[in-house]
Design a protein around this motif. Structure first.
Motif, PDB file in Angstrom:
ATOM      1  N   GLY A 185      96.814 151.628  98.720  1.00  0.00           N
ATOM      2  CA  GLY A 185      98.031 150.924  98.357  1.00  0.00           C
ATOM      3  C   GLY A 185      99.257 151.508  99.035  1.00  0.00           C
ATOM      4  N   MET A 186     100.432 151.042  98.610  1.00  0.00           N
ATOM      5  CA  MET A 186     101.684 151.463  99.236  1.00  0.00           C
ATOM      6  C   MET A 186     102.723 151.681  98.142  1.00  0.00           C
ATOM      7  N   SER A 187     103.366 152.846  98.183  1.00  0.00           N
ATOM      8  CA  SER A 187     104.403 153.137  97.191  1.00  0.00           C
ATOM      9  C   SER A 187     105.651 152.312  97.489  1.00  0.00           C
ATOM     10  N   ARG A 188     106.524 152.271  96.509  1.00  0.00           N
ATOM     11  CA  ARG A 188     107.779 151.540  96.683  1.00  0.00           C
ATOM     12  C   ARG A 188     108.605 152.145  97.805  1.00  0.00           C
ATOM     13  N   ASP A 189     108.671 153.481  97.864  1.00  0.00           N
ATOM     14  CA  ASP A 189     109.454 154.138  98.924  1.00  0.00           C
ATOM     15  C   ASP A 189     108.872 153.837 100.305  1.00  0.00           C
ATOM     16  N   GLU A 190     107.534 153.866 100.401  1.00  0.00           N
ATOM     17  CA  GLU A 190     106.891 153.554 101.689  1.00  0.00           C
ATOM     18  C   GLU A 190     107.185 152.122 102.104  1.00  0.00           C
ATOM     19  N   PHE A 191     107.157 151.212 101.145  1.00  0.00           N
ATOM     20  CA  PHE A 191     107.439 149.810 101.464  1.00  0.00           C
ATOM     21  C   PHE A 191     108.872 149.650 101.952  1.00  0.00           C
ATOM     22  N   GLU A 192     109.825 150.299 101.264  1.00  0.00           N
ATOM     23  CA  GLU A 192     111.227 150.194 101.658  1.00  0.00           C
ATOM     24  C   GLU A 192     111.432 150.750 103.075  1.00  0.00           C
ATOM     25  N   GLU A 193     110.762 151.865 103.374  1.00  0.00           N
ATOM     26  CA  GLU A 193     110.895 152.453 104.698  1.00  0.00           C
ATOM     27  C   GLU A 193     110.317 151.514 105.764  1.00  0.00           C
ATOM     28  N   ASN A 194     109.152 150.938 105.466  1.00  0.00           N
ATOM     29  CA  ASN A 194     108.539 150.004 106.413  1.00  0.00           C
ATOM     30  C   ASN A 194     109.391 148.754 106.611  1.00  0.00           C
TER      31      ASN A 194
ATOM     32  N   ALA B  99     106.119 140.188  98.842  1.00  0.00           N
ATOM     33  CA  ALA B  99     105.471 140.909  99.930  1.00  0.00           C
ATOM     34  C   ALA B  99     104.933 142.247  99.441  1.00  0.00           C
ATOM     35  N   PHE B 100     105.711 142.943  98.619  1.00  0.00           N
ATOM     36  CA  PHE B 100     105.275 144.238  98.090  1.00  0.00           C
ATOM     37  C   PHE B 100     104.024 144.080  97.227  1.00  0.00           C
ATOM     38  N   ILE B 101     104.023 143.060  96.385  1.00  0.00           N
ATOM     39  CA  ILE B 101     102.865 142.818  95.507  1.00  0.00           C
ATOM     40  C   ILE B 101     101.638 142.466  96.344  1.00  0.00           C
ATOM     41  N   SER B 102     101.839 141.629  97.348  1.00  0.00           N
ATOM     42  CA  SER B 102     100.730 141.218  98.205  1.00  0.00           C
ATOM     43  C   SER B 102     100.092 142.406  98.908  1.00  0.00           C
ATOM     44  N   LEU B 103     100.905 143.335  99.376  1.00  0.00           N
ATOM     45  CA  LEU B 103     100.393 144.500 100.107  1.00  0.00           C
ATOM     46  C   LEU B 103      99.661 145.481  99.207  1.00  0.00           C
ATOM     47  N   ASN B 104      99.843 145.376  97.905  1.00  0.00           N
ATOM     48  CA  ASN B 104      99.188 146.295  96.975  1.00  0.00           C
ATOM     49  C   ASN B 104      98.044 145.651  96.213  1.00  0.00           C
ATOM     50  N   GLN B 105      97.714 144.403  96.577  1.00  0.00           N
ATOM     51  CA  GLN B 105      96.565 143.753  95.960  1.00  0.00           C
ATOM     52  C   GLN B 105      95.289 144.209  96.659  1.00  0.00           C
ATOM     53  N   ASN B 106      94.237 144.384  95.872  1.00  0.00           N
ATOM     54  CA  ASN B 106      92.939 144.791  96.435  1.00  0.00           C
ATOM     55  C   ASN B 106      92.284 143.605  97.122  1.00  0.00           C
TER      56      ASN B 106
ATOM     57  N   LEU C 118     105.803 140.348 108.066  1.00  0.00           N
ATOM     58  CA  LEU C 118     105.848 141.731 107.584  1.00  0.00           C
ATOM     59  C   LEU C 118     104.508 142.128 106.975  1.00  0.00           C
ATOM     60  N   ILE C 119     103.940 141.243 106.154  1.00  0.00           N
ATOM     61  CA  ILE C 119     102.664 141.529 105.507  1.00  0.00           C
ATOM     62  C   ILE C 119     101.572 141.738 106.560  1.00  0.00           C
ATOM     63  N   TYR C 120     101.585 140.892 107.565  1.00  0.00           N
ATOM     64  CA  TYR C 120     100.577 140.976 108.632  1.00  0.00           C
ATOM     65  C   TYR C 120     100.652 142.318 109.348  1.00  0.00           C
ATOM     66  N   LEU C 121     101.852 142.728 109.769  1.00  0.00           N
ATOM     67  CA  LEU C 121     101.992 143.961 110.537  1.00  0.00           C
ATOM     68  C   LEU C 121     101.669 145.195 109.708  1.00  0.00           C
ATOM     69  N   ILE C 122     102.157 145.230 108.459  1.00  0.00           N
ATOM     70  CA  ILE C 122     101.868 146.398 107.617  1.00  0.00           C
ATOM     71  C   ILE C 122     100.383 146.442 107.278  1.00  0.00           C
TER      72      ILE C 122
ATOM     73  N   ASN D 224     115.878 138.330 101.165  1.00  0.00           N
ATOM     74  CA  ASN D 224     115.541 137.524  99.986  1.00  0.00           C
ATOM     75  C   ASN D 224     114.784 138.411  98.998  1.00  0.00           C
ATOM     76  N   PRO D 225     115.390 138.828  97.883  1.00  0.00           N
ATOM     77  CA  PRO D 225     114.727 139.750  96.945  1.00  0.00           C
ATOM     78  C   PRO D 225     113.399 139.206  96.418  1.00  0.00           C
ATOM     79  N   LYS D 226     113.326 137.910  96.178  1.00  0.00           N
ATOM     80  CA  LYS D 226     112.101 137.315  95.628  1.00  0.00           C
ATOM     81  C   LYS D 226     110.945 137.437  96.628  1.00  0.00           C
ATOM     82  N   ALA D 227     111.213 137.060  97.866  1.00  0.00           N
ATOM     83  CA  ALA D 227     110.163 137.151  98.894  1.00  0.00           C
ATOM     84  C   ALA D 227     109.813 138.604  99.179  1.00  0.00           C
ATOM     85  N   LYS D 228     110.804 139.473  99.109  1.00  0.00           N
ATOM     86  CA  LYS D 228     110.560 140.899  99.316  1.00  0.00           C
ATOM     87  C   LYS D 228     109.602 141.444  98.257  1.00  0.00           C
ATOM     88  N   GLU D 229     109.834 141.068  97.002  1.00  0.00           N
ATOM     89  CA  GLU D 229     108.953 141.531  95.929  1.00  0.00           C
ATOM     90  C   GLU D 229     107.552 140.935  96.075  1.00  0.00           C
TER      91      GLU D 229
END
Length: 666
Positions: A64-73, A659-666, A48-52, A652-657
């Motif tokens: 970066g990516m908002s929470r709503d954008e991440f959920e949609e993706n 992934a979200f953090i990883s996508l918003n890191q500079n 998921l991280i790779y494709l996004i 998996n909520p932990k892995a999901k979170e």
């Protein structure tokens, strides 16, 4: 096809197919890298991280990516993986068509990760860097005699060293070239090569010339032609390309009076050019003796340094102002007068990359690159040659052709003779024989047939080892391969279950149209002819044809024929049964008046109105394209609904979170 472009299209396709559906709670199994399961099959968060991330890379302005954008993706990603899972369940990855397409993509995708690619890239960059500079040099060539022995080569080398010492002691390389050089052109140019840049000389010569500073003399440089002594006279920035036109007055070498006649003729032409109101093209047409250019103003195509004979080239590049004319220039063809037409700098690396690559692959650099590739592969994959065995095989098999070799190996009992080990596996003569029998092509061998086929077999085994290494250990390549594998499968499933079905199922289309007729409605409409006046001087002509008339197709066709024939730029028209409430012009019209004029957006519009039609449903044929699109969307939604029940989704909520953090890191 460019793999980045394909990748972008797959990614776009993936995230267009959006459908909302419920997601079940995750049962923690301790697998932190597993983002979700589909019917029990794990999907890693890295995918998921790779494709996004690839989508974000294609839009560098995104922050970066908002929470709503991440959920949609995430929803879109799950839709995508559900379809891939179904395609695999249907065996779409087992078809010949899929295999051919996927293998073709894999081969192209692998290229950037190969050792060969990085070495080629280095040579490309080095060549382009050298192309920023031009070198002027002279040389003396000492050729090897035919079928030269080692002693013959030493004699040639000693002669080259002797002349080098003379030059270093103050001797004139150009005069010595006339006396000693085996280059036939030296009798004319005295060894002066003029200016040249990268990829215009054989590699060893180029390497030596670019390593010397002006005034320096090389040691003997060996090429396929023999030994060269090189002296560099000048280095300067590459002036790029130039376009000139020219006048040529030829010299007949067999006529002793030709030189004097040509010199006087070109002087007269040059004098004529200096006069006011002289037309260059007329002078060229009347006097130039170059049949290939005299009829087009003497124009020559763009050329760069090293492309023309030195005297002509130096005259061309010495011109600085567009339209500047050179004094007469003597070359082996005669006398030229040049006029500068255009100049442009050296092209960018991206523009020249394929041209440079093509040249490198045709010269000795390609052999050098392949040797370096094999050396790196041998070191990386623990290659160990059985030298005594290979030498023995070469001695016993050196007289046999390709077709004779397998039989000779069997007759001499050499099948199990060891060749080498690679990554702990031993390869024998039997493996080489199998390789030879599978190959349909022959080899032009500069050595023995055995040596040539042994080298090719070794390269093949090493390349397969590298391919396996990349697939097993290169994470980026693994992700790229998976993206294409899954993208092709999803495309195949969608084509089978949604796109083609939506286009071909006419019964389903009409049933869908009837069930959703409320979505295919006309608003209130009116038959109207709208004439936008572009040339205000023609407004009276339009009025005379329209004012006081009843709307009809015959009238419209008559007006259209008249203005398109006589005044095609005077008007812009619109005609038909038009929904008027949201129309820019008709929304301002009085529907009770047949003819009226409305000023809007800086233009006068003449309007002729006909019969009105009330709001009502569109006929199927009037909206078939939109119906098919909507029907396909319904088929897609139904497919997702079916698959979400067939392959329950757990996140998996932990892995999901993570992934979200990883996508918003500079």
């Amino acid at each position: 096809m460019n793999h980045r472009a394909i990748s972008a299209s797959v990614f776009s396709l993936l995230f267009v197919l959006t459908t909302t559906f419920p997601v079940f709670a995750w049962q923690d199994s301790g697998q932190g890298e597993t983002l979700l399961t589909l019917g029990g099959e794990p999907i890693e968060k890295d995918e998921l991280i790779y494709l996004i991330s690839k989508g974000q890379d294609s839009n560098p302005t995104s922050a970066g990516m908002s929470r709503d954008e991440f959920e949609e993706n995430l929803k879109l990603f799950i839709n995508y993986k559900l379809k891939v899972r179904e395609a695999e369940a249907l065996g779409l990855d087992k078809t010949d068509e899929f295999y051919r397409e996927f293998e073709s993509f894999k081969e192209n995708l692998k290229s950037p990760y190969l050792i060969k690619n990085s070495l080629e890239e280095g040579e490309l960059r080095k060549a382009y860097s050298r192309m920023q500079e031009v070198v002027r040099a002279s040389h003396i060539l000492f050729q090897f005699p035919a079928n030269a022995s080692k002693d013959d080569s030493l004699i040639v080398l000693r002669m080259a060293l002797k002349i080098r010492d003379e030059i270093n002691a103050g001797g004139d390389i150009n005069e010595l070239a006339v006396e000693h050089s085996d280059d036939p052109s030296a009798k004319i140019n005295k060894g002066d090569l003029g200016y040249f840049t990268a990829l215009q000389m054989v590699q060893p010569f180029e390497d030596a010339a670019f390593s010397l500073q002006p005034g320096q003399v090389s040691d003997p440089v060996m090429t396929n032609f023999g030994y060269h002594i090189i002296k560099v006279f000048d280095k300067r920035p590459n002036p790029g390309q130039v376009k000139v036109s020219h006048i040529l007055v030829r010299i007949d070498e067999e006529d002793p009076n030709s030189e004097d006649l040509a010199r006087r003729k070109v002087a007269d032409i040059y004098t004529e050019i200096q006069k006011e109101n002289t037309i260059w093209e007329d002078i060229v047409k009347n006097y130039s003796e170059d049949p290939s250019s005299s009829q087009n103003g003497g124009m020559l195509p763009y050329f760069s340094v090293g492309s023309m004979i030195p005297e002509f080239e130096m005259a061309a590049f010495s011109l600085t102002e567009i339209g500047e004319v050179s004094p007469p220039v003597r070359t082996k063809y005669g006398y030229h007068i040049l006029r500068l037409e255009e100049k442009k700098p050296i092209d960018s690396f991206e523009d020249l990359e394929e041209s440079i690559r093509s040249k490198i692959m045709r010269d000795s650099r390609s052999t050098m690159i392949q040797s370096q590739v094999m050396a790196i592969q041998k070191a990386r994959y623990n290659f160990d040659e059985n030298e005594s065995s290979v030498a023995n095989l070469e001695n016993k098999l050196k007289t046999f052709t390709k077709s004779q070799l397998p039989g000779a190996v069997a007759a001499k009992g050499l099948d199990n003779e060891e060749l080498f080990t690679l990554q702990g596996k031993t390869y024998t003569m039997n493996d080489l024989v199998s390789f030879i029998e599978e190959e349909e092509l022959s080899i032009r061998a500069k050595t023995t047939v055995f040596d040539a086929w042994y080298d090719r077999f070794t390269a093949s085994v090493l390349n397969k080892a590298e391919d396996a290494d990349i697939l097993a250990n290169n994470k980026e390549y693994q992700m790229l391969v998976k993206e294409y594998h899954d993208g092709i499968l999803m495309f195949s499933l969608m084509n089978q279950e949604v796109w083609q079905k939506g286009i071909e199922d006419s019964v389903g289309q009409k049933a869908f149209y009837e069930e959703n007729i409320q979505n295919y409605q006309w608003d209130d409409r009116v038959n109207a002819y709208v004439v936008k006046v572009l040339d205000i001087t023609q407004v009276d002509a339009a009025r005379n044809l329209l004012k006081g008339k009843e709307y009809s197709q015959e009238l419209v066709e008559s007006f259209e024929t008249e203005y398109r024939t006589n005044k095609p730029l005077a008007y812009q028209t619109e005609n038909g049964l038009i929904e008027y409430k949201k129309h820019l012009i008709l929304s301002q019209a009085n529907l009770n008046e047949n003819y009226q004029e409305i000023e809007a957006n800086g233009h006068l519009h003449l309007i002729l109105l006909g019969q009105k039609s009330p709001a009502g449903p569109k006929k199927f044929h009037e909206t078939r394209g939109l119906v098919i699109k909507d029907y396909q969307e319904q088929l897609d939604k139904a497919l997702i609904d079916e698959l979400k029940n067939k392959y329950p989704v757990q996140v998996n909520p932990k892995a999901k979170e993570e992934a979200f953090i990883s996508l918003n890191q500079n």
